[in-house]
Design an enzyme around this catalytic site. Structure first.
Site, PDB file in Angstrom:
ATOM      1  N   SER A   1      57.292  75.767  -2.513  1.00 55.56           N
ATOM      2  CA  SER A   1      58.506  75.378  -3.238  1.00 55.56           C
ATOM      3  C   SER A   1      59.320  74.381  -2.420  1.00 55.56           C
ATOM      4  O   SER A   1      59.395  74.468  -1.196  1.00 55.56           O
ATOM      5  CB  SER A   1      59.357  76.618  -3.500  1.00 55.56           C
TER       6      SER A   1
ATOM      7  N   TYR B   1      61.363  68.803  -6.923  1.00 57.42           N
ATOM      8  CA  TYR B   1      62.381  68.426  -7.899  1.00 57.42           C
ATOM      9  C   TYR B   1      62.806  67.013  -7.499  1.00 57.42           C
ATOM     10  O   TYR B   1      63.574  66.850  -6.535  1.00 57.42           O
ATOM     11  CB  TYR B   1      63.608  69.348  -7.815  1.00 57.42           C
TER      12      TYR B   1
ATOM     13  N   THR C   1      58.386  69.792 -11.089  1.00 59.09           N
ATOM     14  CA  THR C   1      58.905  70.775 -12.046  1.00 59.09           C
ATOM     15  C   THR C   1      59.837  70.074 -13.022  1.00 59.09           C
ATOM     16  O   THR C   1      60.833  69.474 -12.610  1.00 59.09           O
ATOM     17  CB  THR C   1      59.609  71.915 -11.297  1.00 59.09           C
TER      18      THR C   1
ATOM     19  N   LYS D   1      54.831  70.523 -14.079  1.00 56.18           N
ATOM     20  CA  LYS D   1      54.961  71.975 -14.297  1.00 56.18           C
ATOM     21  C   LYS D   1      56.175  72.265 -15.167  1.00 56.18           C
ATOM     22  O   LYS D   1      57.278  71.810 -14.858  1.00 56.18           O
ATOM     23  CB  LYS D   1      55.116  72.683 -12.943  1.00 56.18           C
TER      24      LYS D   1
ATOM     25  N   HIS E   1      58.834  78.749 -16.437  1.00 58.14           N
ATOM     26  CA  HIS E   1      59.537  79.015 -15.185  1.00 58.14           C
ATOM     27  C   HIS E   1      59.812  80.521 -15.022  1.00 58.14           C
ATOM     28  O   HIS E   1      60.844  80.935 -14.513  1.00 58.14           O
ATOM     29  CB  HIS E   1      60.851  78.226 -15.142  1.00 58.14           C
TER      30      HIS E   1
HETATM   31  C1  LIG Z   1      62.355  84.020  -7.395  1.00 58.83           C
HETATM   32  C2  LIG Z   1      61.668  82.857  -8.046  1.00 58.83           C
HETATM   33  C3  LIG Z   1      61.848  81.589  -7.512  1.00 58.83           C
HETATM   34  C4  LIG Z   1      61.228  80.502  -8.107  1.00 58.83           C
HETATM   35  N1  LIG Z   1      61.374  79.282  -7.534  1.00 58.83           N
HETATM   36  C5  LIG Z   1      60.747  78.217  -8.084  1.00 58.83           C
HETATM   37  C6  LIG Z   1      60.837  76.951  -7.476  1.00 58.83           C
HETATM   38  O1  LIG Z   1      61.436  76.791  -6.433  1.00 58.83           O
HETATM   39  N2  LIG Z   1      60.234  75.911  -8.090  1.00 58.83           N
HETATM   40  C7  LIG Z   1      59.521  76.055  -9.252  1.00 58.83           C
HETATM   41  O2  LIG Z   1      58.975  75.089  -9.783  1.00 58.83           O
HETATM   42  N3  LIG Z   1      59.403  77.258  -9.838  1.00 58.83           N
HETATM   43  C8  LIG Z   1      59.993  78.340  -9.270  1.00 58.83           C
HETATM   44  N4  LIG Z   1      59.842  79.556  -9.856  1.00 58.83           N
HETATM   45  C9  LIG Z   1      58.989  79.710 -11.058  1.00 58.83           C
HETATM   46  C10 LIG Z   1      57.545  80.024 -10.669  1.00 58.83           C
HETATM   47  O3  LIG Z   1      56.919  78.905 -10.101  1.00 58.83           O
HETATM   48  C11 LIG Z   1      56.698  80.460 -11.858  1.00 58.83           C
HETATM   49  O4  LIG Z   1      56.766  79.481 -12.864  1.00 58.83           O
HETATM   50  C12 LIG Z   1      57.057  81.813 -12.436  1.00 58.83           C
HETATM   51  O5  LIG Z   1      57.500  82.708 -11.430  1.00 58.83           O
HETATM   52  C13 LIG Z   1      55.830  82.381 -13.132  1.00 58.83           C
HETATM   53  O6  LIG Z   1      56.079  83.597 -13.708  1.00 58.83           O
HETATM   54  P1  LIG Z   1      55.726  85.017 -13.022  1.00 58.83           P
HETATM   55  O7  LIG Z   1      56.785  85.267 -12.004  1.00 58.83           O
HETATM   56  O8  LIG Z   1      55.780  85.948 -14.175  1.00 58.83           O
HETATM   57  O9  LIG Z   1      54.343  84.924 -12.421  1.00 58.83           O
HETATM   58  C14 LIG Z   1      60.446  80.680  -9.271  1.00 58.83           C
HETATM   59  C15 LIG Z   1      60.275  81.952  -9.802  1.00 58.83           C
HETATM   60  C16 LIG Z   1      60.862  83.041  -9.199  1.00 58.83           C
HETATM   61  C17 LIG Z   1      60.634  84.415  -9.779  1.00 58.83           C
HETATM   62  C1  LIG Z   2      67.055  74.976  -6.978  1.00 55.89           C
HETATM   63  C2  LIG Z   2      66.447  76.161  -7.603  1.00 55.89           C
HETATM   64  C3  LIG Z   2      65.223  76.618  -6.887  1.00 55.89           C
HETATM   65  C4  LIG Z   2      64.762  77.982  -7.234  1.00 55.89           C
HETATM   66  C5  LIG Z   2      64.152  78.136  -8.589  1.00 55.89           C
HETATM   67  O1  LIG Z   2      63.524  77.284  -9.146  1.00 55.89           O
HETATM   68  C6  LIG Z   2      64.315  79.419  -9.225  1.00 55.89           C
HETATM   69  O2  LIG Z   2      65.071  80.253  -8.695  1.00 55.89           O
HETATM   70  O3  LIG Z   2      63.714  79.636 -10.284  1.00 55.89           O
END
Ligand SMILES: Cc1cc2nc3c(=O)[nH]c(=O)nc-3n(C[C@H](O)[C@H](O)[C@H](O)COP(=O)(O)O)c2cc1C
Ligand SMILES: CCCCC(=O)C(=O)O
Length: 372
Positions: free
Chosen positions: A124, A152, A178, A243, A267
């Site tokens: 990330s 991003y 993303t 994504k 997401h």
């Molecule tokens: C705590 C958390 C932080 C995340 N941070 C990012 C991120 O920094 N960038 C991003 O593209 N997606 C982020 N995501 C989304 C994940 O990449 C992903 O799309 C999502 O968690 C998939 O669903 P799942 O948790 O049911 O497997 C985040 C998700 C969670 C739960």
């Molecule tokens: C700047 C946001 C980053 C974390 C993220 O994508 C999330 O928490 O889902």
């Protein structure tokens, strides 16, 4: 790869009576007991009423399988070619922020576990460890090339370009842009908890300004558009993955703009509450894309059968987000390894039960019910 054989009875079941975890939810429960409640809410929660978050898991329940019989034998082979590398299975690790908030092993521990499982970690942009240190952990495990970077794109193009150079120099093999976050989703748990900032000592290390050394805030940019994707493709030779695509028209545009893969995702239900689940959106995206680029998917993958369903619908591989955070928060690096090993074993067993030996054997004919 192992020959597909099985013997019945507890004597032959090496995991019977062993310590938990037996499935990913065991690790979730363990993680939840360990985490500070506000951090648990951040890792767990979604946007708004969390409708999409809940639907991500239940959407898979709508599918029933039509297993084939008398053909599950032979050498099982889960290997999956993707963007110039070959993963040991069709499962990779979705980008998630703040791993050191979950466990001191952080992104480096996660990377070691991912290297051990021989799949890909998408780091990330909001990682709490510099990309160079994560790449070094992959190299030390003799798995260079197993690291991709999630971006991003920042309105400051100079900074974005310098970050892309940094990521290239570290050895990342793809950029995952993303596109579902023009603004941050309304995460009401975080609002209620006042979860705003990382504790002292933790920061988004990849946001350090090359000139001042200060950590910049990540800007979620509603002005991000297709010309900026073209710009990005012009400044790097790395494969670019988008994504957060759900609409088939966007999938078509992505291919027209020359992206290297489309990643169907909402997401994890954290952005637009009410958005379609990835598994429901997948068939029309696969239709729109054809076999021009691979289609990835994440959201709600908790079981081998979920992976099987997504692949049967045309995904090349799936990502897991929260389960990796559960493993990390519960047990650090070994917990992440357990998550990936459990998914691999579960997928292998489900494939054998469905009469498939390799991912290419999975098609929509194995699905009994197609929502909509
Ligand atoms: C705590 C958390 C932080 C995340 N941070 C990012 C991120 O920094 N960038 C991003 O593209 N997606 C982020 N995501 C989304 C994940 O990449 C992903 O799309 C999502 O968690 C998939 O669903 P799942 O948790 O049911 O497997 C985040 C998700 C969670 C739960
Ligand atoms: C700047 C946001 C980053 C974390 C993220 O994508 C999330 O928490 O889902």
């Amino acid at each position: 790869m192992s020959p597909v054989t099985d013997r019945v009875g507890p004597r032959h079941n090496p995991t019977a009576g062993a310590a938990l975890p037996v499935n990913l939810r065991d690790l979730r429960d363990e993680a939840w007991r360990r985490l500070d409640p506000a951090h648990r809410d951040y890792f767990t929660g979604g946007a708004g009423d969390e409708r999409t978050l809940r639907a991500n898991e239940t959407a898979f329940d709508a599918y029933r399988l039509l297993p084939r019989v008398l053909r599950g034998g032979g050498e099982r082979d889960l290997r999956t070619p993707l963007l110039g590398g070959t993963l040991s299975m069709p499962v990779l690790v979705s980008p998630t922020a703040f791993h050191r908030l979950a466990h001191p092993d952080g992104e480096v521990g996660c990377a070691r576990a991912v290297a051990g499982a021989d799949t890909v970690l998408v780091l990330s942009m909001a990682a709490t460890t510099p990309v160079e240190a994560v790449a070094a952990a992959m190299d030390a495990a003799d798995r260079p090339g197993r690291l991709w970077f999630q971006l991003y794109p920042q309105p400051d193009l100079g900074f974005t370009e310098s970050l892309v150079r940094r990521v290239e120099a570290a050895g990342c093999r793809a950029l995952v842009v993303t596109v579902d976050s023009p603004v941050l989703g309304r995460r009401e748990r975080d609002l209620r908890n006042g979860f705003l900032d990382l504790p002292p000592g933790l920061g988004c290390e990849n946001m350090r300004d090359p000139e001042t050394g200060r950590i910049r805030d990540i800007v979620l940019d509603a002005d991000l558009d297709w010309p900026r994707i073209d710009w990005l493709r012009g400044v790097t030779r790395l494969p670019v993955v988008l994504k957060g695509i759900l609409h088939p028209a966007d999938a078509r545009l992505a291919v027209a703009h020359g992206v290297d893969a489309v990643w169907v995702s909402n997401h994890g239900g954290r952005q637009l509450d009410g958005a379609a689940t990835a598994v429901d959106a997948l068939p029309s995206v696969v239709d729109a894309v054809g076999d021009r680029v691979p289609v990835l998917l994440d959201g709600g993958i908790r079981r081998g059968t979920d992976v099987l369903t997504a692949l049967a619908l045309g995904a090349t591989a799936v990502g897991v987000g929260r389960p990796v955070l559960w493993g990390l928060a519960a047990r650090g690096e070994p917990g992440v390894r357990q998550v990936l090993d459990l998914l691999r074993a579960d997928l292998g067993q489900a494939m054998t039960l469905a009469g498939a030996v390799r991912p290419a054997d999975l098609g929509p004919d194995l699905l009994n019910r197609m929502p909509r």
